[in-house]
Motif scaffolding. Structure first.
Motif, PDB file in Angstrom:
ATOM      1  N   PHE A   1      -3.273  12.365 -10.772  1.00  0.00           N
ATOM      2  CA  PHE A   1      -4.491  12.783 -10.074  1.00  0.00           C
ATOM      3  C   PHE A   1      -4.604  14.297 -10.058  1.00  0.00           C
ATOM      4  N   SER A   2      -5.838  14.784 -10.186  1.00  0.00           N
ATOM      5  CA  SER A   2      -6.100  16.202  -9.953  1.00  0.00           C
ATOM      6  C   SER A   2      -6.091  16.395  -8.428  1.00  0.00           C
ATOM      7  N   PRO A   3      -5.973  17.633  -7.943  1.00  0.00           N
ATOM      8  CA  PRO A   3      -5.914  17.848  -6.486  1.00  0.00           C
ATOM      9  C   PRO A   3      -7.091  17.235  -5.703  1.00  0.00           C
ATOM     10  N   PRO A   4      -8.372  17.379  -6.156  1.00  0.00           N
ATOM     11  CA  PRO A   4      -9.441  16.735  -5.376  1.00  0.00           C
ATOM     12  C   PRO A   4      -9.366  15.203  -5.410  1.00  0.00           C
ATOM     13  N   GLU A   5      -8.992  14.653  -6.576  1.00  0.00           N
ATOM     14  CA  GLU A   5      -8.849  13.198  -6.679  1.00  0.00           C
ATOM     15  C   GLU A   5      -7.686  12.709  -5.818  1.00  0.00           C
ATOM     16  N   LEU A   6      -6.617  13.484  -5.773  1.00  0.00           N
ATOM     17  CA  LEU A   6      -5.459  13.117  -4.967  1.00  0.00           C
ATOM     18  C   LEU A   6      -5.829  13.077  -3.486  1.00  0.00           C
ATOM     19  N   GLN A   7      -6.660  14.032  -3.054  1.00  0.00           N
ATOM     20  CA  GLN A   7      -7.080  14.043  -1.646  1.00  0.00           C
ATOM     21  C   GLN A   7      -7.920  12.803  -1.328  1.00  0.00           C
TER      22      GLN A   7
ATOM     23  N   ASN B   1       0.829  -1.217   0.000  1.00  0.00           N
ATOM     24  CA  ASN B   1       0.000   0.000   0.000  1.00  0.00           C
ATOM     25  C   ASN B   1       0.856   1.256   0.000  1.00  0.00           C
ATOM     26  N   ILE B   2       1.909   1.251   0.796  1.00  0.00           N
ATOM     27  CA  ILE B   2       2.792   2.423   0.863  1.00  0.00           C
ATOM     28  C   ILE B   2       3.508   2.625  -0.477  1.00  0.00           C
ATOM     29  N   GLN B   3       3.984   1.538  -1.068  1.00  0.00           N
ATOM     30  CA  GLN B   3       4.650   1.648  -2.373  1.00  0.00           C
ATOM     31  C   GLN B   3       3.682   2.153  -3.445  1.00  0.00           C
TER      32      GLN B   3
ATOM     33  N   ALA C   1      -8.194   7.413   1.201  1.00  0.00           N
ATOM     34  CA  ALA C   1      -8.469   5.977   1.056  1.00  0.00           C
ATOM     35  C   ALA C   1      -7.228   5.145   1.379  1.00  0.00           C
ATOM     36  N   LYS C   2      -6.062   5.571   0.882  1.00  0.00           N
ATOM     37  CA  LYS C   2      -4.823   4.829   1.157  1.00  0.00           C
ATOM     38  C   LYS C   2      -4.443   4.923   2.631  1.00  0.00           C
ATOM     39  N   GLU C   3      -4.606   6.106   3.227  1.00  0.00           N
ATOM     40  CA  GLU C   3      -4.301   6.262   4.652  1.00  0.00           C
ATOM     41  C   GLU C   3      -5.204   5.367   5.487  1.00  0.00           C
TER      42      GLU C   3
ATOM     43  N   ILE D   1      -3.802  12.678  14.070  1.00  0.00           N
ATOM     44  CA  ILE D   1      -2.640  13.016  13.244  1.00  0.00           C
ATOM     45  C   ILE D   1      -3.026  13.235  11.782  1.00  0.00           C
ATOM     46  N   LEU D   2      -3.817  12.328  11.214  1.00  0.00           N
ATOM     47  CA  LEU D   2      -4.129  12.402   9.789  1.00  0.00           C
ATOM     48  C   LEU D   2      -5.303  13.323   9.469  1.00  0.00           C
ATOM     49  N   ARG D   3      -6.190  13.525  10.424  1.00  0.00           N
ATOM     50  CA  ARG D   3      -7.362  14.396  10.268  1.00  0.00           C
ATOM     51  C   ARG D   3      -8.083  14.198   8.937  1.00  0.00           C
ATOM     52  N   PRO D   4      -8.668  13.031   8.745  1.00  0.00           N
ATOM     53  CA  PRO D   4      -9.377  12.810   7.481  1.00  0.00           C
ATOM     54  C   PRO D   4     -10.615  13.701   7.401  1.00  0.00           C
ATOM     55  N   PRO D   5     -10.974  14.165   6.199  1.00  0.00           N
ATOM     56  CA  PRO D   5     -12.195  14.965   6.068  1.00  0.00           C
ATOM     57  C   PRO D   5     -13.404  14.098   6.422  1.00  0.00           C
ATOM     58  N   MET D   6     -14.358  14.673   7.116  1.00  0.00           N
ATOM     59  CA  MET D   6     -15.506  13.899   7.598  1.00  0.00           C
ATOM     60  C   MET D   6     -16.589  13.753   6.529  1.00  0.00           C
ATOM     61  N   VAL D   7     -16.188  13.203   5.418  1.00  0.00           N
ATOM     62  CA  VAL D   7     -17.107  12.799   4.357  1.00  0.00           C
ATOM     63  C   VAL D   7     -16.638  11.444   3.857  1.00  0.00           C
ATOM     64  N   GLY D   8     -17.544  10.634   3.421  1.00  0.00           N
ATOM     65  CA  GLY D   8     -17.200   9.328   2.843  1.00  0.00           C
ATOM     66  C   GLY D   8     -16.370   8.464   3.758  1.00  0.00           C
ATOM     67  N   MET D   9     -15.125   8.232   3.375  1.00  0.00           N
ATOM     68  CA  MET D   9     -14.214   7.351   4.115  1.00  0.00           C
ATOM     69  C   MET D   9     -13.914   7.897   5.508  1.00  0.00           C
ATOM     70  N   GLY D  10     -13.877   9.199   5.650  1.00  0.00           N
ATOM     71  CA  GLY D  10     -13.613   9.813   6.954  1.00  0.00           C
ATOM     72  C   GLY D  10     -14.697   9.488   7.971  1.00  0.00           C
ATOM     73  N   ILE D  11     -15.949   9.457   7.517  1.00  0.00           N
ATOM     74  CA  ILE D  11     -17.053   9.108   8.416  1.00  0.00           C
ATOM     75  C   ILE D  11     -16.924   7.649   8.848  1.00  0.00           C
TER      76      ILE D  11
END
Length: 152
Positions: free
Chosen positions: A42-48, A29-31, A53-55, A105-115
Motif C-alpha cells: 500500500f502507498s501511505p494514503p491507501e494504507l491509512q 481481521n487482525i491477521q 477500514a480494518k480498525e 483512542i483510534l481517532r479515525p479521520p472524519m471522512v468516509g468510514m470515520g463519519i
C-alpha cells in the motif's frame, strides 16, 4: 423447568455460537491487517484508508462479541423480566463505552468510514441513554405501585 424470557429456548446457544464466530472473524481481521501492512503493498494514503477500514471492522467485531455474549449471559442468568431489562441496559452501556473509547483512542479521520463510525457511535449512545432512562422510569413506576399496595 427453568424459565426463559426468550421465545425460543435455543436462542442462548445461537448467541454463544455467533459470539464465537465473531471472535474467529476478529482474529482473522487482525491477521489480515498484520500480513497486508507488513507486505508493503500500500502507498501511505491507501494504507491509512485500509487501516481505518480494518480498525472499524475490528471495532464492529468487538461490539458484536459484546452483544452476543451479553445476550447469552442474560438468557442464562436472568430469572425475571426486570433482570433481563437490567442486563440489556448493561450490555448497551458497555457497547456505547466501547464505541466512544474506540473513537477517542483510534481517532479515525472524519471522512468516509470515520463519519459512519461517528454516526454509529452517536446512535448507540442515544439508544443507551433512552434504554437506561426507560429502565429507571419503569423502576419508579414499580416502586410507586408497591408503595400504594403497602398503603392499602
Amino acid at each position: 423447568m427453568e424459565k426463559s424470557y426468550y421465545k425460543r429456548p435455543w436462542f442462548k446457544w445461537v448467541s454463544l455460537a455467533l459470539a464465537l464466530l465473531q471472535i474467529l472473524t476478529l482474529k482473522s481481521n487482525i491477521q489480515d491487517y498484520i500480513i497486508n501492512t507488513s507486505a508493503g503493498i500500500f502507498s501511505p494514503p491507501e494504507l491509512q484508508k485500509y487501516a481505518v477500514a480494518k480498525e472499524f471492522g475490528c471495532v464492529m467485531n468487538v461490539l458484536l462479541i459484546t452483544l452476543f455474549l451479553g445476550e447469552f449471559l442474560i438468557s442464562v442468568l436472568a430469572k425475571s423480566s426486570r433482570q433481563q431489562t437490567s442486563g440489556n441496559c448493561t450490555v448497551l452501556i458497555i457497547m456505547a463505552a466501547e464505541l466512544l473509547l474506540s473513537l477517542v483512542i483510534l481517532r479515525p479521520p472524519m471522512v468516509g468510514m470515520g463519519i459512519l463510525w461517528a454516526v454509529f457511535s452517536a446512535l448507540t449512545l442515544l439508544l443507551t441513554i433512552y434504554d437506561v432512562y426507560h429502565f429507571f422510569c419503569e423502576k419508579k413506576k414499580m416502586q410507586a405501585k408497591e408503595n400504594s399496595q403497602q398503603a392499602e
